[in-house]
Structure formats: structure tokens, C-alpha cells
Design a protein around this motif. Structure first.
Motif, PDB file in Angstrom:
ATOM      1  N   ARG A  84      39.080  13.790  11.667  1.00  0.00           N
ATOM      2  CA  ARG A  84      38.541  12.929  12.727  1.00  0.00           C
ATOM      3  C   ARG A  84      37.105  13.309  12.991  1.00  0.00           C
ATOM      4  N   HIS A  98      31.000  24.967  18.080  1.00  0.00           N
ATOM      5  CA  HIS A  98      32.372  24.884  18.595  1.00  0.00           C
ATOM      6  C   HIS A  98      33.244  26.076  18.200  1.00  0.00           C
ATOM      7  N   ARG A 120      37.281   8.993  16.769  1.00  0.00           N
ATOM      8  CA  ARG A 120      37.817   9.197  18.122  1.00  0.00           C
ATOM      9  C   ARG A 120      36.672   9.226  19.124  1.00  0.00           C
TER      10      ARG A 120
HETATM   11  N1  GLU Z   1      33.173  15.310  21.503  1.00  0.00           N
HETATM   12  C1  GLU Z   1      32.978  16.609  20.928  1.00  0.00           C
HETATM   13  C2  GLU Z   1      31.526  16.774  20.560  1.00  0.00           C
HETATM   14  O1  GLU Z   1      30.847  15.769  20.401  1.00  0.00           O
HETATM   15  C3  GLU Z   1      33.851  16.746  19.718  1.00  0.00           C
HETATM   16  C4  GLU Z   1      33.952  18.095  19.171  1.00  0.00           C
HETATM   17  C5  GLU Z   1      35.089  18.181  18.170  1.00  0.00           C
HETATM   18  O2  GLU Z   1      34.884  17.710  17.045  1.00  0.00           O
HETATM   19  O3  GLU Z   1      36.143  18.645  18.531  1.00  0.00           O
HETATM   20  O4  GLU Z   1      31.022  17.866  20.481  1.00  0.00           O
END
Ligand code: GLU
Length: 442
Positions: free
Chosen positions: A6, A206, A40
Motif C-alpha cells: 500500500r 517511520h 490508502r
Molecule cells: N500517511 C503516512 C505518511 O504519509 C503513511 C506512512 C505509512 O506508510 O505507514 O507518512
């Protein structure tokens, strides 16, 4: 293992090159493994997300050549998150907290003074039912924190290799805000489980989230996906791209006439061991790019490299690829395309260059060249013409006038095209034909 990936942008602005990187790296991975691709929209932050931005992201992704198998919006999926919330509360992993921002700031400052890490002290875990009732009577609404295990969480990163995130050094993360809305962390895990995401490929910003999220996957009894964290793309100054500044959005590049493939190549191959060079298609990149080639260092965007690549893609673009785009501009003809493409930096420039063939052209004639051009006109060979005609004609002119080099060629070019640079004249001559040349020569 069947592959489902995703890409999960937050529709809080226009996407930029830095966002295109995970969008495409996920696509390449899905293509290589015959997998599915989910788009998503992480739109739980209702105040900052908008449908307009979400639609823009969809359009940009399509322009880049990515075709998701499924589109989901987190704003449609609250019931799933509520069920996960209840499950975590029942398991004692989610607990209500009542501290205000100021109180938390004070706690952090105090911890720093004592030389301790500024992590949340879990005071809320000590609250009795009466304490909570009293706090709520004061008008406080709880935010909810996930109780971390506080342990080294290990995972084998597809890109960075074995990783350990120690959740003991982290504050219990807030999953639900005081107003009852979800932060990104929990919905992301719930969706990854529900949608059967096998691989999460995202930016290295992340990595520590991954430690937390693995604990949440496990607390919910879900399958933990394989993670891959790629290096982040920075702008030419080494700064992160920002949606809010609107810097170099994908739609800006599109409006400026860049090739989607050039943007895709630069967004993904910068900061890898593969050269920034033309590829035929996204699939051709997908075939070549292995995650072991993604560097662990930073990846800095170089606008000059993009311009060079964009031009190279155009200079080698086959007619069948260009034809639909030419016909959208009312243009056609393979010979014309093959002649003119070498002059293009951006595709839309073809409209100007095509005028050399289709006219109108304003011939440029210097007074001192008038006699020379009159003779040129008289010596123009009879048709049929081919690529040797130019040589015959200019040799005849050279013999009769003694002119050579620039003095010979430039007045002809200026008269036939109205400009001092441009495509090869020996081919242009054939495309123009004798009648048009006679009209353009004074
Ligand atoms: N919405 C998150 C971002 O843009 C998604 C991060 C992920 O891929 O889990 O950083």
C-alpha cells in the motif's frame, strides 16, 4: 507469499517528489512480484485533509503511471478502528490520560532537569475510577495511550537489513486524541491487517513508528508485515520536501511539461546505485531495481539531472509513443517527429518546432545575403528530393560563390526557418519540399 502493498499518503497537500518515491517503490515491488497495490488515503486528520487534495493525489499517481487495484479512505473505516480500540482497551493496552499539553510540557522539563529521558511517566495508569470521574467532571476528556511492552523490537528490514527499535526508550504513543479522533498510528495497523498488507515500504522517518506498530500488530493478533524503509529524497539544498510549501509538487512538474517517466526515474533512482538514465517504462525500472541497490545515505534531488534526463527521453522517444500526444496537438508525421525530437527539452515545445515544417515561418534575410539567396533559389535542384539533395545544392552554391562554412549555411537556415539554430537541414529540406523552399527563399 502473495504480495500486497500500500501507499498511504495523507491528503493534506499536493504530493511532491519525496512522496512519489514510496508511491513508485511500492509499485515496482508489486509489479515484480505480481502483487496488488492499494492506495490508502490517510485522512483521519479531518481538519487538514481534503477531498480536493485526495483527488489531486489520485490524478498525479495516474499521471505517473501507477494503477492501484484498490482505493480506500480511512475516513470511511472508523468502525474498524473503534473495534480495535475496544479490543486494546479490553486487553489493558489502551488507557485514558487526562494531562493537558502544559502539564506534559512541565513533566518533560522536569525529567530533563533530573537528567532523565523525557518519556511519559504513565501516571495515568495509577488513576482510579474516582480520579477519572473527578477529572471528567472538571470537563477534561481523555486522550488514549497505547501501553508499550518496552522491549527491543527486532525486524528484518527489506532495505536496511536487521533493525532493532527499543520501545523502552519511547513514550507510550497517543492513539486517540482528546476529541475522540484517531491519530495515524492505530488506523494504519488496523488497515494493514484488514487489507492483508504483506509488505510496508515507506520512508526511513517511520523506523521508530515501526517498533510501536509491530507491538500494536501483535496486540491485535494480526500478521506483522515485512517492512522496508527507504532513504528520503531531499531537495537540491538538502532540505526535506514539504507539502505545505507546495515546493516542486508533481502537478507543477506536469504543468511545466516534464515527462512522467523522467519524474519517476529521478524520484526513485536518485540515491540508489542505478544511474539516472532513460528507461522505456516503469516496468523496465521495476525489473532492474532491487532494494539492495537503495543507498543507506541520503538522496539529493538534482534539478539539472532531471532536465538532462527529460531531454534524453524525448530525443529517443519512438514515434508510436509520441503519436497520440502529437495528434492531441493536431500534429502527425513520423519523419517530422524524428527530425524535431532532438531539439526538445520539454514535449510541449514541439508545437513551436513543428511550425518550421507546417509554417508560418518568417524568413530572416540580411541585406548582404540577398544576392546569395537569389542564386540559391535559382540553383534549387528539381525534385524528387532525398537526404543527398542538401549536399548537391550547397556544393553547387559553394562552387559558384566561394562561400563556405557559416557564411554558406547560416543564411540558408535563417531564410528557410527564420532562426539560427534548429534541426538538421538536410532532413528538413526533404520534409519541406521544393515548393515551400521556393516560397521561403527571397
Ligand atoms: N500517511 C503516512 C505518511 O504519509 C503513511 C506512512 C505509512 O506508510 O505507514 O507518512
Amino acid at each position: 507469499m502473495s504480495v500486497t502493498v500500500r501507499w498511504a499518503p495523507s491528503p493534506t497537500g499536493k504530493i511532491h517528489l519525496g512522496n512519489a518515491r514510496p508511491a513508485l517503490l511500492n509499485w515496482f515491488f508489486a509489479r515484480r512480484h505480481g502483487g496488488r497495490y492499494v492506495l490508502r488515503m490517510d485522512d483521519t486528520d479531518l481538519a487538514r485533509s481534503s477531498r480536493e487534495f485526495a483527488d489531486g493525489i489520485e490524478a498525479d499517481l495516474q499521471w505517473l503511471g501507477v494503477e492501484p487495484d484498490l482505493l480506500v479512505r480511512q475516513s470511511d473505516r472508523n468502525a474498524l478502528y473503534d473495534a480495535a480500540r475496544d479490543q486494546l482497551i479490553a486487553a489493558g493496552r489502551l488507557y485514558p490520560c487526562y494531562e493537558t499539553e502544559e502539564e506534559l510540557d512541565r513533566k518533560r522539563a522536569r525529567a530533563r532537569l533530573l537528567g532523565k529521558p523525557p518519556i511519559y511517566d504513565r501516571a495515568a495508569l495509577e488513576l482510579t475510577a474516582e480520579d477519572r470521574a473527578r477529572l471528567e467532571a472538571e470537563g477534561r476528556t481523555p486522550h488514549w495511550r497505547f501501553r508499550l511492552d518496552g522491549r527491543p523490537v527486532h525486524f528484518d528490514d527489506l532495505i536496511k537489513g536487521p533493525q532493532t527499535v527499543n520501545t523502552a526508550s519511547m513514550s507510550d504513543p497517543v492513539l486517540i486524541r482528546g476529541d475522540g479522533t484517531y491519530l495515524y498510528t492505530l488506523p494504519s495497523v488496523v488497515d494493514d491487517i484488514d487489507l492483508g498488507i504483506s509488505h510496508v515500504i515507506r520512508g526511513e522517518d517511520h523506523v521508530s513508528n515501526t517498533g510501536t506498530q509491530i507491538e500494536i500488530f501483535e496486540a491485535l493478533g494480526g500478521n506483522v508485515p515485512v517492512f522496508g524503509h527507504h532513504n528520503l529524497l531531499t531537495d537540491a539544498l538538502g532540505q526535506g520536501f514539504s507539502k505545505r510549501l507546495g515546493s516542486q509538487s508533481i502537478s507543477d512538474f506536469r504543468a511545466e511539461g516534464y515527462e512522467p517517466l523522467a519524474i519517476a526515474i529521478v524520484a526513485t533512482l536518485t540515491g540508489t546505485s542505478l544511474a539516472i538514465e532513460p528507461y522505456e517504462s516503469l516496468d523496465a525500472i521495476a525489473e532492474k531495481l532491487d532494494f539492495s541497490m537503495v543507498s543507506h545515505g541520503s538522496a539529493r534531488f538534482d534539478p539539472a539531472e532531471l532536465d538532462t534526463l527529460n531531454a534524453r527521453l524525448l530525443h529517443t522517444m519512438p514515434y508510436d509513443v509520441a503519436a497520440p500526444r502529437l495528434s492531441a496537438r493536431g500534429l502527425e508525421g513520423e519523419a517530422m517527429w524524428l527530425l524535431l525530437r532532438e531539439n526538445l527539452a520539454k514535449f510541449p515545445e514541439i508545437a513551436e518546432w513543428a511550425k518550421l515544417v507546417t509554417g508560418p515561418v518568417e524568413p530572416v534575410v540580411a541585406d548582404e545575403d540577398r544576392d546569395f539567396l537569389a542564386l540559391a533559389k535559382a540553383l534549387l535542384p528539381p525534385e524528387p528530393w532525398d537526404e543527398t539533395t542538401w549536399g548537391h545544392w550547397t556544393n553547387a552554391l559553394k562552387t559558384s560563390t566561394g562561400r563556405k562554412g557559416k557564411a554558406l549555411f547560416l543564411p540558408l537556415r535563417m531564410a528557410l526557418t527564420g532562426r539560427h539554430d534548429g534541426p538538421e537541414l538536410k532532413s528538413l529540406l526533404v520534409l519541406l519540399g521544393r515548393k515551400v523552399c521556393l516560397d521561403r527563399l527571397p
